[in-house]
Design a protein around this motif. Structure first.
Motif, short mmCIF file in Angstrom:
data_model
loop_
_atom_site.label_atom_id
_atom_site.label_comp_id
_atom_site.label_asym_id
_atom_site.label_seq_id
_atom_site.Cartn_x
_atom_site.Cartn_y
_atom_site.Cartn_z
N THR A 178 5.78 -4.93 35.44
CA THR A 178 4.62 -5.52 34.80
C THR A 178 4.52 -5.15 33.33
OG1 THR A 178 3.34 -3.66 35.55
CG2 THR A 178 3.28 -5.65 36.89
N ALA A 222 2.16 -14.44 41.65
CA ALA A 222 0.96 -14.54 40.80
C ALA A 222 0.86 -13.33 39.89
CB ALA A 222 -0.28 -14.66 41.68
N LYS A 223 1.05 -12.15 40.45
CA LYS A 223 0.90 -10.94 39.64
C LYS A 223 1.95 -10.91 38.53
CE LYS A 223 0.27 -6.00 39.61
NZ LYS A 223 0.08 -4.74 40.32
N ILE A 231 0.85 -13.41 35.86
CA ILE A 231 -0.38 -13.00 35.19
C ILE A 231 -0.11 -11.87 34.22
CG2 ILE A 231 -2.57 -11.78 35.59
CD1 ILE A 231 -2.90 -13.51 38.12
N TYR A 232 0.76 -10.94 34.62
CA TYR A 232 1.04 -9.80 33.74
C TYR A 232 2.19 -10.06 32.78
CZ TYR A 232 -2.47 -6.90 35.88
OH TYR A 232 -3.67 -6.39 36.29
N ASP A 269 4.98 -12.43 49.53
CA ASP A 269 3.55 -12.66 49.34
C ASP A 269 3.41 -13.52 48.08
OD1 ASP A 269 0.84 -12.46 48.73
OD2 ASP A 269 0.70 -10.42 49.51
N PRO A 270 2.70 -14.64 48.15
CA PRO A 270 2.53 -15.45 46.94
C PRO A 270 1.94 -14.63 45.79
CG PRO A 270 1.63 -16.59 48.85
CD PRO A 270 2.04 -15.24 49.31
N LEU A 271 1.24 -13.55 46.14
CA LEU A 271 0.64 -12.73 45.09
C LEU A 271 1.68 -11.96 44.27
CD1 LEU A 271 -2.42 -11.38 47.07
CD2 LEU A 271 -2.49 -12.96 45.14
N PHE A 272 2.87 -11.75 44.83
CA PHE A 272 3.95 -11.15 44.03
C PHE A 272 4.23 -12.05 42.82
CE2 PHE A 272 6.12 -9.19 48.05
CZ PHE A 272 5.16 -8.20 48.10
N GLY A 274 0.83 -15.56 29.00
CA GLY A 274 -0.06 -14.77 29.86
C GLY A 274 -1.45 -15.36 29.95
N VAL A 275 -2.34 -14.64 30.56
CA VAL A 275 -3.69 -15.17 30.74
C VAL A 275 -4.68 -14.51 29.79
CG1 VAL A 275 -3.35 -15.75 33.16
CG2 VAL A 275 -4.25 -13.50 32.57
N GLY A 276 -4.22 -13.55 29.01
CA GLY A 276 -5.16 -12.93 28.07
C GLY A 276 -4.80 -11.48 27.86
N PRO A 277 -5.50 -10.86 26.91
CA PRO A 277 -5.18 -9.47 26.59
C PRO A 277 -5.38 -8.58 27.79
CG PRO A 277 -7.13 -10.20 25.39
CD PRO A 277 -6.61 -11.37 26.13
N ARG A 278 -4.62 -7.52 27.82
CA ARG A 278 -4.58 -6.70 29.01
C ARG A 278 -5.86 -5.92 29.24
NH1 ARG A 278 0.53 -3.30 30.86
NH2 ARG A 278 -0.01 -3.45 33.03
N SER A 279 -6.29 -5.18 28.27
CA SER A 279 -7.57 -4.49 28.44
C SER A 279 -8.53 -5.14 27.48
CB SER A 279 -7.44 -3.01 28.16
OG SER A 279 -8.55 -2.37 28.72
#
Lengths: 324, 353, 166
Positions: free
Chosen positions: C2, C68-69, C72-73, C63-66, C150-155
């Motif tokens: 990630t 997605a994650k 996303i990251y 897992d589809p979330l693998f 990505g979807v946006g800044p991390r923090s």
């Protein structure tokens, strides 16, 4: 008409209560625009039961969430529960996945003409103090800060209700009131909000979700209110092992949390809209699930919560399908 | 030194812009493009509309206690000779800039007295909170938009209560009168506007007087602490009161006095951060022990703890101070309409039953 | 997996120079595609170097979330590959996977994530040539798309977005 339905409900519950462990229904709360769930064992409290467009909560989840009512001894009496059309679909899904056995519940089915979204009321009358709210025919009559407002019910119904295909319970033991007419019979009407977003360019979609999900405070109300989010305390959004998420508040965390919720409900979501209703930050959470529901319908011809003997499509397979 | 100024409604934005050059400025604003949508405190940006017409959905506690903050950063550095050995470098940097919260409500500012007792007044002093607290000023609005869920007067506050505030804002027919209540706040008002004329000043005084007389809420908290202790083991009471609870974190996250936090280390490879983030006593993991045992396994024990903490444990520990400021947010935002006033109010009824 | 230093949104057409750091994660079934990749290696077929392989016991584990994650990251591409349908080592794992991966593929663009960055495919252990083709094509596609915005800044604490509306 609501009054006669209420009297009928009271009468039916009075007759049934001796055979029941308890009755789950709705009662009036401190907020005139919203009811609160009530759990009745004492016959004296039956008169508190109410129904109508303010009864927005889906009660099916209480059967399976800790302390789960279903977990009482197997020889215990059944539990009575009031369900609207959409709530009954959640019940069916829970029966399908064997979280509840059908004979453990006594279902009081309530045909639904739509539930009221307090936010839409607030948009019309302002967030002034609502003293009382009543329904007269097709109007919502509100007494707020000394003024009486008369608003068409259609204008303040929850988003999920506007495209409702199943206003009548799918399963029930008794039906309270008159059968309601579905508002929608087509995918186009039911999924019009999904299509509206899908028709935008991908950059706009991303920007839309960035600005919406940015408000997420990760209070997990959407998850806890969801009758089918059955992992609850073991949810991978919170566990440290496995650790999917950190406590950071960046957009990636928020996106991933909502992906977790959505993917775990893919093919299981019955579209009751609880996740969206309970969101304190007014995020259209249900819209995410609606898209997956639409995919399931189009790809696999499956709608959750319609057949107690069905199997959620992602928990099974068909070797013959080659189109996907 | 200006002590009191008048700001016409249409000049508010330009005044705030000027103010934001002197100090870090936070204002209550819409979080969504919908005038009745959720609101919260955000850093000022030119052109951002102030949401003064109602209490914010989210409280201002995040100015002093962010939802997540980095307490320290760490890094393992491998020794050039012998990669097995490594040294740990820790960096702990704090920075608190002078900040003004413009448009706070009396309840929110009062709530900070609870946080102060916990974080600043010892025996353990939290430097992160304390430094921000020392550097933050509050311009508080005399509150005229109370609703049926407000109960500030029941818990020791009031809609015109200025305890802990540095400036007072009174909204008049055509603008705002801002008055410095402390010395340190006076210089902030320099060159921002003229003193109000006599008629406006009179109107403001009347408003303050009228609002001061208001009693908001009728909850009687007298004796709640003892009543709670008697109720503690009466499971029936909690079943009756909070069976509908979803065990979500809404009430604690919107609450200005809920301060519970969690600390987690997040590392990737050799670098990492120690984070402090909001936690909620409504969550299962809040009390989950390493052994797997959970002393508060269900929502009943968890909700009971929330009531007990606010109305029994804090008062007993801090000379009667309540852990509730009566803002009513938990009632307004609860997805199943649980009313904490009812739960607390009924504590005393027929306790011996 | 990630690593995602915030990247600025890049223009669609990328030159080779700014696609140097492209990272693709491949989730490969132990029994088929992992073997297929091995075969390709043994046969010395030229392959792109952007792929990092995670071996999974079966695409049924996927897992589809693998996916997605990873996206996303900030992973630039995700490739899932397993046994051909009806050839699953565990008989049916890839039948489950097929539905899940397809649902995810249709879902990603709704959330604003470019679905071209995710591909699932079937490659058997003997198909070294096929593996070379799949991985080369996918890698080329990802290079065309450039780094994942990505979807946006991390923090989000200091970002403009997280402080309210943009």
């Amino acid at each position: 008409m609501l009054e006669t339905d209420r009297i009928q409900l009271h009468k039916l519950v009075e007759e049934a209560l001796p055979e029941l462990d308890m009755m789950i229904g709705w009662t009036e709360s401190c907020d005139p625009l919203q009811t609160t769930p009530v759990f009745i064992r004492d016959a004296k409290l039956i008169s508190k039961l109410t129904l109508g467009p303010f009864c927005s909560q889906n009660l099916a989840g209480y059967l399976v969430k800790p302390p789960a009512l279903e977990s009482v001894p197997k020889d215990a009496k059944p539990i009575g529960i009031c369900v609207k059309g959409c709530d009954s679909r959640s019940l069916v899904a829970l029966i399908q996945e064997k979280f509840i056995s059908r004979d453990r519940v006594r279902i009081f089915g309530i045909p639904c003409r739509g539930t009221i979204d307090w936010r839409k009321v607030a948009q019309r009358v302002g967030l002034s103090d609502v003293k009382s709210a009543t329904v007269e025919d097709d109007f919502l009559v509100i007494d707020a800060s000394g003024t009486t407002h008369r608003i068409g019910l259609e204008d303040v119904l929850a988003r999920k209700c506007l495209g409702c295909r199943y206003p009548n319970p799918i399963i029930q033991d008794v039906l309270v009131g008159q059968v309601a007419t579905p508002r929608s019979s087509s995918l186009e009407t039911t999924y019009r909000d999904v299509d509206a977003l899908d028709n935008k360019p991908i950059e706009e979609r991303l920007a839309f979700w960035q600005s919406e999900l940015d408000r997420c405070i990760r209070c997990y109300a959407c998850r806890n209110a969801c009758p089918l989010c059955v992992c609850q305390d073991k949810c991978i959004a919170e566990t440290r092992e496995p650790r999917w998420l950190t406590q950071r508040v960046g957009l990636p965390e928020k996106f991933l949390f909502h992906f977790i919720h959505a993917m775990h409900l893919a093919g299981r979501c019955t579209g009751c809209g609880e996740c969206e209703r309970v969101c304190p930050m007014d995020i259209p959470v249900t819209l995410i699930k609606e898209k997956l529901n639409k995919i399931m319908e189009e790809m696999l011809g499956y709608s959750a919560g319609l057949d107690p003997d069905g199997v959620p499509p992602l928990l099974t397979f068909n070797p013959g399908e080659t189109e996907i | 030194m200006a002590v009191k100024i008048f700001i016409a409604t249409d000049r508010l934005d330009s005044v705030l812009e000027k103010l934001s050059t002197k100090i870090d400025l936070w204002i209550p604003a819409l979080l969504k493009d919908d005038k009745s949508g959720p609101t919260g405190f955000v850093p000022y940006e030119p052109g951002k509309a102030v949401a003064f017409d109602r209490q914010t959905t989210m409280s201002l506690k995040k100015v002093l206690l962010p939802q997540v903050e980095t307490l320290l950063r760490f890094e393992y550095r491998k020794e050039p000779e012998g990669a097995i050995n490594s040294t740990l470098a820790v960096e702990d940097r704090r920075e608190a800039r002078p900040t003004l919260v413009f448009g706070a409500r009396p309840c929110d500012v009062r709530a900070l007295t609870t946080l102060d007792r916990v974080f600043s007044n010892g025996p353990y002093v939290d430097p992160y909170y304390t430094e921000r607290r020392k550097n933050t000023l509050f311009a508080t609005l005399v509150c005229r938009q109370t609703d049926a869920k407000c109960f500030c007067s029941s818990v020791g506050g009031g809609p015109a209560d200025m305890e802990g505030s540095h400036l007072r804002i009174v909204r008049t027919d055509d603008g705002y009168i801002v008055e410095a209540l402390t010395k340190e706040a006076q210089s902030l008002l320099d060159n921002l506007g003229d003193a109000p004329d006599a008629s406006r000043e009179k109107q403001a005084a009347e408003i303050v007087e009228e609002v001061s007389r208001r009693r908001v809420g009728d909850l009687d908290t007298e004796g709640s602490a003892e009543a709670f202790r008697k109720r503690f083991e009466q499971t029936d009471y909690w079943v009756q009161m909070v069976s509908q609870c979803l065990s979500c974190g809404v009430c604690t996250y919107v609450c200005p006095t809920c301060y519970c936090f969690s600390i987690t280390d997040e590392a990737e490879n050799l670098k990492g951060e120690r984070l402090r983030s909001w936690d909620s006593c409504m969550f299962y993991h809040y009390t989950l022990e390493a052994s797997g045992h959970n002393p508060r396994p269900t929502k009943l024990e968890r909700y009971r703890n929330r009531v007990g903490h606010k109305f029994s444990y804090i008062p007993e520990r801090y000379e009667g101070l309540l852990g509730c400021c009566g803002c009513g947010r938990c009632i307004r935002s609860c997805p199943v309409s649980i009313d904490i006033r009812q739960v607390v109010g009924h504590l005393k009824e027929n306790t011996n039953e | 997996m990630t690593d995602s230093s915030p990247r600025s949104s890049a223009p669609a057409d990328q030159t080779a120079a700014n696609t140097q750091g492209i990272k693709i994660v491949g989730f490969l079934c132990n029994w088929c595609s992992y073997g297929g990749a091995d075969t390709a290696g043994v046969c010395r077929f030229k392959q792109p170097t952007d792929l990092r392989i995670v071996r999974i016991p079966c695409t049924g584990r996927m897992d589809p979330l693998f996916v997605a994650k990873s996206l996303i990251y900030g992973m630039d591409g995700v490739l899932v590959s397993g046994c051909h349908p009806r050839d699953c080592h565990y008989a049916v794992g890839n039948f489950y996977a097929r539905r899940r991966m397809e649902a995810l593929k249709l879902f990603l663009p709704f959330m604003g994530i470019d679905t071209r960055r995710f591909r699932y495919t079937w490659v058997s252990a003997s198909e070294g040539q096929q593996w070379q083709k799949v991985v080369t094509e996918f890698s080329e596609e990802i290079h065309r798309l450039g780094p994942n915005p990505g979807v946006g800044p991390r923090s989000g604490e200091n970002s403009k977005i997280s402080n309210g509306l943009r």
